[in-house]
Write a protein that holds these residues in place. Structure first.
Motif, PDB file in Angstrom:
ATOM      1  N   LEU A   1      40.653  87.803  35.581  1.00 14.35           N
ATOM      2  CA  LEU A   1      41.806  87.564  36.447  1.00 14.35           C
ATOM      3  C   LEU A   1      42.963  88.538  36.197  1.00 14.35           C
ATOM      4  O   LEU A   1      43.610  88.968  37.166  1.00 14.35           O
ATOM      5  CB  LEU A   1      42.282  86.118  36.301  1.00 14.35           C
TER       6      LEU A   1
ATOM      7  N   ALA B   1      36.038  83.205  34.379  1.00 15.23           N
ATOM      8  CA  ALA B   1      37.046  83.489  35.408  1.00 15.23           C
ATOM      9  C   ALA B   1      38.302  84.080  34.780  1.00 15.23           C
ATOM     10  O   ALA B   1      38.954  84.954  35.360  1.00 15.23           O
ATOM     11  CB  ALA B   1      37.390  82.212  36.168  1.00 15.23           C
TER      12      ALA B   1
ATOM     13  N   ASN C   1      42.192  91.656  38.127  1.00 17.87           N
ATOM     14  CA  ASN C   1      42.285  91.352  39.553  1.00 17.87           C
ATOM     15  C   ASN C   1      43.739  91.199  39.997  1.00 17.87           C
ATOM     16  O   ASN C   1      44.108  91.591  41.108  1.00 17.87           O
ATOM     17  CB  ASN C   1      41.498  90.076  39.874  1.00 17.87           C
TER      18      ASN C   1
ATOM     19  N   GLY D   1      47.768  84.050  36.733  1.00 19.12           N
ATOM     20  CA  GLY D   1      47.029  84.617  35.616  1.00 19.12           C
ATOM     21  C   GLY D   1      47.482  84.066  34.272  1.00 19.12           C
ATOM     22  O   GLY D   1      46.662  83.723  33.413  1.00 19.12           O
TER      23      GLY D   1
ATOM     24  N   SER E   1      36.624  84.344  39.750  1.00 22.07           N
ATOM     25  CA  SER E   1      37.918  85.023  39.631  1.00 22.07           C
ATOM     26  C   SER E   1      38.205  85.860  40.869  1.00 22.07           C
ATOM     27  O   SER E   1      39.318  85.832  41.401  1.00 22.07           O
ATOM     28  CB  SER E   1      37.919  85.909  38.382  1.00 22.07           C
TER      29      SER E   1
ATOM     30  N   THR F   1      33.125  84.905  36.374  1.00 20.46           N
ATOM     31  CA  THR F   1      33.708  86.208  36.731  1.00 20.46           C
ATOM     32  C   THR F   1      33.791  86.376  38.245  1.00 20.46           C
ATOM     33  O   THR F   1      34.755  86.938  38.764  1.00 20.46           O
ATOM     34  CB  THR F   1      32.895  87.364  36.129  1.00 20.46           C
TER      35      THR F   1
END
Length: 415
Positions: free
Chosen positions: A49, A45, A52, A210, A177, A174
């Protein structure tokens, strides 16, 4: 697993992965409380991040830099830096240790994530048109791309040396995330006004989350190497490397041979992301509309995709489809999403409603997640244990290549 035979007159290699990865069960330390699994899930994850966070805050960046194509420039900067860095790692004459690469990458993630909120507080202050800030932001994103190559390549590579459940944990992480960021996006849209103050608060929240997760990942990763179960499999890898050195001299790491062994797995991964990225999120955010849901429609569709992507990647912990040829054929079958989505855009009125589009988007996420997880789990098991890390890094190379190709196709092809 079967014998691995090299071309030419080279000796048939008889060291099997199954013999290494499946020693007597009584000798394997227990993963107490599934802590090692949780660590690898969290690390999976973590390394997605930052990307993202940058791309989810695109509304904030669009307001600050209205003359720039922010989302496209971000994608090119991140993926090109990541791809170039990964190629350098793979073909470097002296391979650095994955432990060093991952720790360095996590540290670089923290630095890159700090840039935007600090610059917002001390320089931008919500003002539009300060393009020096844009160049710094792109530089921070490029630094994040470098960190991604270090962390993702090292993590997937090291997970390839472990039993299948740990690769499944990374891949499922992943997807988690994406789900986390989708829920953050829903929260910020519901709570903050959609003006510059709300956009600033939303963006800073993404980056703070994050940074916190990166620090957790740093602690978790350094704890992981002290767990008995991880130590056990690391010792198996060292034994395999030493055995190979004694049999054939210094271990050179035959990259091209490994790539040839996993080429169909890699081709399937490339195809998965060409199809996915050419449809999602562009089609979802630009081509479909709902009078009932308004601008919530795209957000809910993206959330649905991310949830089903996570479901698909978790399903491999229950049932792993081990026929690689069938898995690659399933990747080809995903080309059917093109005519199906065309039907939702230009077909009969009944197909142009929210339900068909939502169902297709969920299936797109489900198949993306499951097939990605299958191929990434199987690929490192096709080679000997001492080459599993290289195979894992090559899988990431195929993944980034698929993301880059899918992004390019989405520029030139619109449903």
């Amino acid at each position: 697993m079967g014998l691995v035979v090299n071309s030419g007159d080279e000796t048939t290699l008889t060291l099997l992965n199954d013999e290494i990865l499946s020693p007597p069960q009584k000798n394997i330390p227990k993963d107490s409380f599934h802590f090692a699994y949780i660590i690898y899930f969290t690390l999976g994850a973590g390394f997605l991040l930052p990307w993202n966070g940058f791309i989810t805050a695109v509304d904030y960046f669009d307001f600050l830099y209205p003359d720039e194509s922010v989302d496209r420039i971000f994608a090119v900067a991140y993926m090109l830096v990541g791809l170039f860095s990964l190629i350098c790692i793979i073909f470097s004459p002296r391979k650095s240790d994955a432990f060093v690469r991952i720790n360095m990458g996590l540290g670089l993630f923290v630095v890159s994530l700090l840039v935007v909120p600090l610059m917002d507080v001390f320089y931008i202050k919500g003002r539009s048109g300060l393009y020096n800030g844009f160049y710094v932001t792109v530089g921070a994103l490029g630094l994040s791309g470098l960190a991604d190559a270090l962390v993702q390549g090292g993590l997937i590579g090291s997970a390839g040396e472990l039993p299948e459940r740990y690769m499944q944990a990374v891949v499922a992480g992943t997807a988690a995330s994406g789900v986390l960021v989708s829920f953050l996006r829903i929260f910020t849209k519901a709570v903050y006004p959609q003006d510059i103050h709300g956009l600033r608060n939303s963006a800073i929240l993404y980056f703070i989350v994050g940074i916190v997760l990166m620090i957790i990942c740093l602690v978790f990763y350094n704890v992981a190497h002290r767990l008995p179960v991880i130590k056990y499999y690391n010792e198996l890898k060292l034994q395999a490397v030493n055995d190979a050195k004694q049999d054939k001299g210094p271990l050179s790491g035959p990259v091209w041979e490994i790539m040839g062994t996993i080429k169909w797995h890699g081709s399937g991964i490339v195809l998965i992301y060409v199809v996915t990225l050419s449809i999602f999120p562009g089609f979802i955010t630009e081509d479909v509309h709902s009078e009932l849901l308004g601008d919530w429609y795209a957000i809910l569709l993206i959330t649905a995709y991310n949830i089903f992507d996570l479901v698909g990647k978790c399903l491999t912990s229950i049932y792993l489809f081990e026929n690689e040829n069938a898995a690659v054929n399933a990747c080809l079958a995903r080309l059917l999403f093109y005519p199906l989505y065309l039907g939702c855009l230009h077909g009969p009125q009944i197909f142009r409603t929210e339900i068909p589009v939502t169902v297709l988007t969920c299936l797109l996420g489900l198949t993306n997640g499951y097939l990605t997880s299958v191929l990434m789990i199987l690929a490192p098991k096709k080679v000997q244990l001492q080459h599993a890390e290289t195979a894992g890094i090559l899988v990431v190379l195929f993944l980034i290549l698929g993301l880059a190709c899918g992004s390019i196709v989405s520029w030139f092809w619109v449903i």
